[in-house]
Scaffold this motif. Structure first.
Motif, PDB file in Angstrom:
ATOM      1  N   ARG A   6       0.824  -1.214   0.000  1.00 22.24           N
ATOM      2  CA  ARG A   6       0.000   0.000   0.000  1.00 22.24           C
ATOM      3  C   ARG A   6       0.857   1.263   0.000  1.00 22.24           C
ATOM      4  O   ARG A   6       0.417   2.311  -0.467  1.00 22.24           O
ATOM      5  N   LEU A   7       2.052   1.157   0.543  1.00 22.90           N
ATOM      6  CA  LEU A   7       2.920   2.327   0.649  1.00 22.90           C
ATOM      7  C   LEU A   7       3.223   2.961  -0.705  1.00 22.90           C
ATOM      8  O   LEU A   7       3.164   4.196  -0.831  1.00 22.90           O
ATOM      9  N   PRO A   8       3.558   2.204  -1.751  1.00 22.59           N
ATOM     10  CA  PRO A   8       3.796   2.837  -3.054  1.00 22.59           C
ATOM     11  C   PRO A   8       2.595   3.629  -3.568  1.00 22.59           C
ATOM     12  O   PRO A   8       2.773   4.643  -4.255  1.00 22.59           O
ATOM     13  N   LEU A   9       1.394   3.180  -3.247  1.00 21.81           N
ATOM     14  CA  LEU A   9       0.207   3.928  -3.658  1.00 21.81           C
ATOM     15  C   LEU A   9       0.155   5.280  -2.962  1.00 21.81           C
ATOM     16  O   LEU A   9      -0.174   6.304  -3.570  1.00 21.81           O
ATOM     17  N   LEU A  10       0.493   5.285  -1.675  1.00 18.84           N
ATOM     18  CA  LEU A  10       0.554   6.554  -0.946  1.00 18.84           C
ATOM     19  C   LEU A  10       1.645   7.461  -1.500  1.00 18.84           C
ATOM     20  O   LEU A  10       1.470   8.689  -1.569  1.00 18.84           O
ATOM     21  N   LEU A  12       2.620   7.653  -4.584  1.00 20.28           N
ATOM     22  CA  LEU A  12       2.069   8.277  -5.787  1.00 20.28           C
ATOM     23  C   LEU A  12       1.167   9.454  -5.413  1.00 20.28           C
ATOM     24  O   LEU A  12       1.212  10.516  -6.047  1.00 20.28           O
ATOM     25  N   GLY A  13       0.356   9.258  -4.392  1.00 19.76           N
ATOM     26  CA  GLY A  13      -0.520  10.334  -3.958  1.00 19.76           C
ATOM     27  C   GLY A  13       0.248  11.532  -3.447  1.00 19.76           C
ATOM     28  O   GLY A  13      -0.078  12.686  -3.780  1.00 19.76           O
ATOM     29  N   PHE A  14       1.294  11.296  -2.668  1.00 16.68           N
ATOM     30  CA  PHE A  14       2.070  12.410  -2.132  1.00 16.68           C
ATOM     31  C   PHE A  14       2.878  13.108  -3.219  1.00 16.68           C
ATOM     32  O   PHE A  14       3.159  14.304  -3.119  1.00 16.68           O
ATOM     33  N   ALA A  15       3.254  12.373  -4.256  1.00 14.95           N
ATOM     34  CA  ALA A  15       3.923  13.019  -5.391  1.00 14.95           C
ATOM     35  C   ALA A  15       2.972  14.001  -6.064  1.00 14.95           C
ATOM     36  O   ALA A  15       3.352  15.134  -6.412  1.00 14.95           O
ATOM     37  N   ALA A  16       1.695  13.597  -6.232  1.00 16.10           N
ATOM     38  CA  ALA A  16       0.700  14.492  -6.799  1.00 16.10           C
ATOM     39  C   ALA A  16       0.500  15.708  -5.901  1.00 16.10           C
ATOM     40  O   ALA A  16       0.347  16.841  -6.387  1.00 16.10           O
ATOM     41  N   ALA A  71      -8.451   1.452  -7.815  1.00 12.70           N
ATOM     42  CA  ALA A  71      -8.853   2.859  -7.760  1.00 12.70           C
ATOM     43  C   ALA A  71      -7.689   3.759  -7.353  1.00 12.70           C
ATOM     44  O   ALA A  71      -7.348   4.704  -8.084  1.00 12.70           O
ATOM     45  N   PRO A  72      -7.039   3.531  -6.206  1.00  9.80           N
ATOM     46  CA  PRO A  72      -5.894   4.385  -5.867  1.00  9.80           C
ATOM     47  C   PRO A  72      -4.725   4.227  -6.834  1.00  9.80           C
ATOM     48  O   PRO A  72      -3.978   5.182  -7.068  1.00  9.80           O
ATOM     49  N   LEU A  73      -4.562   3.030  -7.406  1.00 15.98           N
ATOM     50  CA  LEU A  73      -3.485   2.840  -8.378  1.00 15.98           C
ATOM     51  C   LEU A  73      -3.741   3.690  -9.622  1.00 15.98           C
ATOM     52  O   LEU A  73      -2.837   4.381 -10.124  1.00 15.98           O
ATOM     53  N   GLY A  79      -2.280  10.927 -11.823  1.00 16.83           N
ATOM     54  CA  GLY A  79      -1.582  12.138 -11.400  1.00 16.83           C
ATOM     55  C   GLY A  79      -0.203  12.251 -12.026  1.00 16.83           C
ATOM     56  O   GLY A  79       0.208  13.336 -12.463  1.00 16.83           O
ATOM     57  N   VAL A  80       0.512  11.133 -12.091  1.00 16.16           N
ATOM     58  CA  VAL A  80       1.831  11.131 -12.734  1.00 16.16           C
ATOM     59  C   VAL A  80       1.707  11.531 -14.204  1.00 16.16           C
ATOM     60  O   VAL A  80       2.527  12.294 -14.728  1.00 16.16           O
ATOM     61  N   CYS A  81       0.690  11.012 -14.873  1.00 13.57           N
ATOM     62  CA  CYS A  81       0.474  11.351 -16.289  1.00 13.57           C
ATOM     63  C   CYS A  81       0.221  12.848 -16.461  1.00 13.57           C
ATOM     64  O   CYS A  81       0.727  13.465 -17.412  1.00 13.57           O
ATOM     65  N   LEU A  82      -0.550  13.440 -15.562  1.00 18.45           N
ATOM     66  CA  LEU A  82      -0.820  14.873 -15.664  1.00 18.45           C
ATOM     67  C   LEU A  82       0.459  15.679 -15.510  1.00 18.45           C
ATOM     68  O   LEU A  82       0.699  16.653 -16.233  1.00 18.45           O
TER      69      LEU A  82
END
Length: 337
Positions: A6-10, A12-16, A71-73, A79-82
């Motif tokens: 789950r940590l990698p998903l978080l 990604l979120g924090f990168a956004a 969903a979170p993935l 977000g990375v794509c944007l």
């Protein structure tokens, strides 16, 4: 799914979140490096790239089904794509993420048919509407506001479900939740409904009881009650069609991030199985958040660009300070263990 996955998903979120904050500051004239996507899509990164990922992850953990982690993935990669300038792919992934969140919310509702779960499902539908409109090039912000109002309202109703409420209180909440599924069609109507929801939360939420306690319960209550006050102000400004930017940030920063600060000590252990111990130092980023937001909103009301910029930098500093403080508390605890 194991917490370590789950940590990698978080992440990604924090990168956004990081790129979204940087993009917002650049839009106000800050001379810091930020991709064009982060500048032009600051709101999408903050709302769907970060908060959508966190909420999607929380819902997947609650459901306990692997497919729900899509969903979170999807929102994290979207977000990375944007940020990378792949806008069509990013919009499509965010929309797909919201479809999966709706499906996960339906599955949760099937397990527990209640007003609380129905409200969370309504929030997911509002997020889907917002992301679909974003994909089509239409305004998404009102639906994103409804997404947060319904999600937070449903979670608060669930967390304080043992608090005795009369038929009027539950009926009023049901009417407000239903109204939030149509109110985004009219910004002024949305503002009125948000003010009424804030009044309901201030009057019936468990926080009005736990604020008289000590330690973590009081901290969470202070976060919640102050967030409801910002929701009321933002809703009033929307209803009056005045100071739109101030209204949005009162809602998205004052209301939503107050909830993030307050719920983090509860959500982090549930998602990552990592305790976030309470310390009074957690009040520092909260105070900075509210003080800087007050400056930003006042700047918006007075049309004072310098005050708006000062408040924006303070908002960014408060978010960074909260993350650093939470990380330090977790690492200190692990080191002691």
């Amino acid at each position: 799914m194991s917490p370590r996955w789950r940590l990698p998903l978080l992440v990604l979120g924090f990168a956004a979140l990081a790129f979204g904050v940087a993009g917002g500051l650049v839009r106000l004239g800050a001379a810091i490096p930020a991709p064009a996507g982060a500048i032009g899509l600051h709101g999408a990164l903050m709302v769907s790239g970060f908060l959508g990922t966190v909420i999607g992850l929380e819902r997947a953990v609650a459901l306990g089904q692997r497919w729900a982690y899509g969903a979170p993935l999807a929102s994290g990669i979207g977000g990375v794509c944007l940020v990378a300038g792949l806008f069509d792919s990013g919009f499509a992934l965010l929309t797909f993420a919201s479809v999966l969140l709706v499906a996960a919310s339906v599955a949760v509702f099937a397990r527990q048919r209640s007003l609380e779960m129905a409200t969370l499902l309504g929030g997911a539908v509002a997020w889907l509407a917002g992301n679909a409109l974003l994909f089509l090039g239409e305004p998404a912000v009102p639906w994103w506001i409804a997404f947060f109002a319904l999600t937070i309202g449903g979670e608060r109703l669930e967390l304080s479900r043992y608090l005795k409420r009369g038929a009027f209180a539950r009926g009023a909440f049901m009417v407000l939740a239903a109204a939030l599924l149509v109110a985004p069609l009219s910004p002024r109507l949305l503002g009125v409904v948000l003010v009424l929801l804030a009044a309901w939360l201030l009057g019936f939420d468990l926080a009005r009881v736990t604020v008289r306690q000590t330690g973590l319960p009081r901290y969470i209550a202070v976060c919640l009650l102050s967030g409801y006050a910002w929701l009321a102000l933002g809703g009033a400004l929307l209803a009056a069609a005045f100071a739109y930017d101030a209204a949005l940030h009162a809602i998205f920063i004052g209301f939503v991030f107050s909830m993030v600060f307050g719920h983090a000590p509860v959500i982090l252990p549930a998602v990552l199985r990592v305790p976030l111990p309470y310390r009074s130092v957690l009040y520092l980023p909260l105070v900075l958040l509210h003080a800087s937001l007050a400056a930003r909103v006042l700047g918006g009301l007075l049309e004072n660009a310098a005050l708006v910029r000062l408040g924006a930098w303070g908002n960014a500093a408060a978010i960074a300070l909260f993350i650093a403080t939470a990380a330090a508390l977790v690492l200190t605890r692990e080191k002691r263990r």
